[in-house]
Design a protein around this motif. Structure first.
Motif, PDB file in Angstrom:
ATOM      1  N   ALA A 159     -11.192  -3.955  -7.078  1.00 14.74           N
ATOM      2  CA  ALA A 159     -11.324  -3.431  -5.712  1.00 14.74           C
ATOM      3  C   ALA A 159     -10.582  -4.328  -4.737  1.00 14.74           C
ATOM      4  O   ALA A 159      -9.945  -3.854  -3.784  1.00 14.74           O
ATOM      5  CB  ALA A 159     -12.805  -3.332  -5.329  1.00 14.74           C
ATOM      6  N   PHE A 184     -16.023  -6.645  -8.544  1.00 14.00           N
ATOM      7  CA  PHE A 184     -15.105  -6.273  -7.465  1.00 14.00           C
ATOM      8  C   PHE A 184     -13.699  -6.835  -7.678  1.00 14.00           C
ATOM      9  O   PHE A 184     -12.908  -6.884  -6.739  1.00 14.00           O
ATOM     10  CB  PHE A 184     -15.673  -6.760  -6.125  1.00 14.00           C
ATOM     11  CG  PHE A 184     -16.760  -5.875  -5.585  1.00 14.00           C
ATOM     12  CD1 PHE A 184     -16.492  -4.933  -4.595  1.00 14.00           C
ATOM     13  CD2 PHE A 184     -18.058  -5.966  -6.080  1.00 14.00           C
ATOM     14  CE1 PHE A 184     -17.488  -4.102  -4.110  1.00 14.00           C
ATOM     15  CE2 PHE A 184     -19.068  -5.142  -5.593  1.00 14.00           C
ATOM     16  CZ  PHE A 184     -18.784  -4.214  -4.608  1.00 14.00           C
ATOM     17  N   ILE A 219     -13.913  -1.667   1.583  1.00 12.48           N
ATOM     18  CA  ILE A 219     -14.095  -2.524   0.405  1.00 12.48           C
ATOM     19  C   ILE A 219     -14.848  -3.799   0.788  1.00 12.48           C
ATOM     20  O   ILE A 219     -15.758  -4.245   0.068  1.00 12.48           O
ATOM     21  CB  ILE A 219     -12.720  -2.858  -0.218  1.00 12.48           C
ATOM     22  CG1 ILE A 219     -12.074  -1.572  -0.779  1.00 12.48           C
ATOM     23  CG2 ILE A 219     -12.861  -3.917  -1.316  1.00 12.48           C
ATOM     24  CD1 ILE A 219     -10.616  -1.726  -1.158  1.00 12.48           C
ATOM     25  N   ALA A 256     -18.399  -5.264  -0.589  1.00 16.88           N
ATOM     26  CA  ALA A 256     -18.472  -6.600  -1.171  1.00 16.88           C
ATOM     27  C   ALA A 256     -19.474  -7.471  -0.430  1.00 16.88           C
ATOM     28  O   ALA A 256     -20.247  -8.220  -1.048  1.00 16.88           O
ATOM     29  CB  ALA A 256     -17.079  -7.237  -1.155  1.00 16.88           C
TER      30      ALA A 256
END
Length: 512
Positions: A382, A379, A438, A442
């Motif tokens: 991101a 991530f 996002i 996560a």
């Protein structure tokens, strides 16, 4: 739905915004409408100069207009003021504009005939959406350009928005059996003076942001579990001592969302950390403060939706016609600016939580939430996207109301910029929805590393809802489709039932 001028509620405005309702003016409003129209008709037949009836407009107010030209004066006003540019306003905004203008005129202080209100409601009830360019109003002297485009369509000279296409108004009105509106004295001015566009845009943002804010609470709670944070900061005794209602309510939501989590129990037994980062610990303080601002904005906007904001105003009891400045949209501008700051802060603290989750030194999760960091970036980028969107919102949150450009040859020398203040909220909401999407991805990824421990029932449901469309990121893959899907679910309120279904928690919006 019965349209009761001066008595619209937030629930009714939400229903109009959603569409699918036919509106009818409360018959009890008609006597006041007719009485004020009679005052204007007498003024039009008299010799005294009356602004907006037999004079020019703005800087041309000292120019007298002959009785034979009064109808032409009103038509020319609409034609000359239909100068908006840009993309068209969204249909929910236009529905609100039509309803709010009808409700304002229905108060009986604007001097228009009932036929004007009938025309507004006929267009609304037929499902017709005037083509109204979004740009061109400074939020003073009324939302002149957008309301003129709306009125031009009612006159059969403008255009309607039919599935994104611009369709000439005249034939479409005839197709629906609606006679083009013929304006009498003062009626054009009454239709375009007012704050109905800026108010509709601000209400559109308030109602659009509700599911996003609800998602923020669920996703923020999920991140607490993913990071094995403490639920101590949500203890009601802490928040009662401060007394801020939004903070108290948000803390209560977090307590209920986290109740029953096995991860919580694991934290209390095995974690040596004394305090969590602010992005976890201060969620009630930050999001609660934003909620208080949004609740205040709701109160202001409902008042404005019920207001009479054209000029001059007609008082039938003594026949007075008084010029004032109710068209100045400063209340809407300041409310929209406060909303912008609140929206930006919800996104800003979410971005901080994402940064915390990918930082192994703080979250104690694998670096960048990937089991094989180095070969996989997880991530990492991101979060960069979230940071970019949060930064963009900082610029968009700059207050619009503090900027004023004089117009109309300095006659209108202080303006509110309320229309832009409210219009810029939609891209901000879209940015926050993406940031939260996002974070949702996560946080769910983080909880996956804590298995077999489970979160609370509502938070496990949040993970399951996400996994229907976005699988766990075991190895690097193209993540953009997942980001779009998660953001769409945030905007659509997929998580809202989890929050609203909690026992004994306060409503997020306080009805106005």
């Amino acid at each position: 739905m019965l349209l009761r001028p001066g008595q619209l509620t937030l629930d009714e405005l939400q229903a109009i915004h959603a569409g699918g309702h036919r509106l009818m003016l409360d018959p009890l409003a008609l006597p006041a409408v007719q009485a004020s129209a009679a005052v204007v008709q007498r003024a039009a037949a008299g010799d005294a100069a009356v602004y907006g009836v037999n004079t020019g407009f703005g800087k041309l107010a000292s120019t007298r207009i002959g009785a034979e030209d009064l109808a032409t004066l009103q038509r020319n006003l609409i034609r000359s003021h239909s100068v908006g540019v840009g993309a068209p306003l969204d249909p929910p905004v236009v529905r609100l504009m039509l309803a709010l203008k009808a409700a304002s005129l229905g108060r009986g202080f604007s001097g228009v005939r009932p036929e004007v209100i009938d025309a507004l409601l006929a267009v609304h009830n037929a499902g017709l959406v005037p083509w109204i360019p979004a740009q061109g109003s400074v939020g003073a002297s009324g939302d002149l350009a957008p309301l003129s485009h709306m009125t031009l369509a009612l006159m059969g000279e403008g255009e309607f928005n039919v599935d994104g296409a611009r369709v000439p108004a005249g034939p479409l009105l005839r197709e629906h059996g609606i006679a083009p509106l013929e304006l009498a004295a003062k009626e054009g001015l009454a239709l375009i003076n007012g704050t109905q566009t800026s108010t509709a845009l601000a209400l559109h943002a308030l109602l659009s942001f509700e599911p996003v804010l609800e998602s923020a609470l669920v996703i923020g709670a999920l991140t607490v579990d993913a990071a094995r944070g403490s639920d101590g900061p949500f203890d009601p005794r802490i928040h009662a001592l401060r007394g801020q209602p939004g903070q108290i309510d948000v803390a209560q939501h977090y307590r209920h969302l986290l109740a029953g989590s096995a991860i919580r129990a694991s934290h209390s037994e095995n974690d040596d950390r004394v305090q969590d980062p602010y992005c976890l610990r201060c969620q009630p303080q930050v999001v609660g403060a934003a909620l208080d601002q949004l609740r205040h904005a709701a109160l202001v906007l409902v008042r404005e939706a019920n207001a009479v904001t054209d000029n001059p105003l007609v008082f039938p009891e003594d026949g007075a016609m008084l010029s004032g400045g109710n068209f100045h949209a400063e209340p809407v501008a300041l409310a929209a600016d406060a909303m912008a700051c609140a929206i930006a802060e919800v996104g800003a603290i979410s971005e901080r939580r994402i940064a915390m989750l990918i930082d192994a030194g703080v979250s104690r999760l694998p670096p960048f939430l990937t089991a094989d960091a180095g070969l996989n970036s997880g991530f990492m980028i991101a979060h960069v996207t979230a940071a970019a969107l949060a930064s963009e919102n900082k610029s968009l949150a700059h207050p619009a109301s503090v900027d004023s450009l004089p117009t109309s040859a300095n006659q209108e020398d202080h303006v509110s910029m309320a229309t832009f203040a409210a219009r810029r909220l939609q891209p901000m909401i879209a940015n926050v929805a993406h940031i939260l999407g996002i974070e949702w991805l996560a946080a769910a990824q983080g909880v996956g590393f804590l298995r077999p421990l489970t979160s609370s029932e509502p938070l496990e449901q949040a993970i399951a809802l996400l996994r229907r469309r976005c699988p766990s990121v075991d190895v690097d893959r193209h993540l953009a489709p997942d980001l779009e899907a998660a953001a769409a679910m945030v905007r659509d309120g997929v998580l809202s039932p989890l929050l609203r279904g909690l026992p004994d928690v306060p409503a997020l919006w306080v009805p106005a």
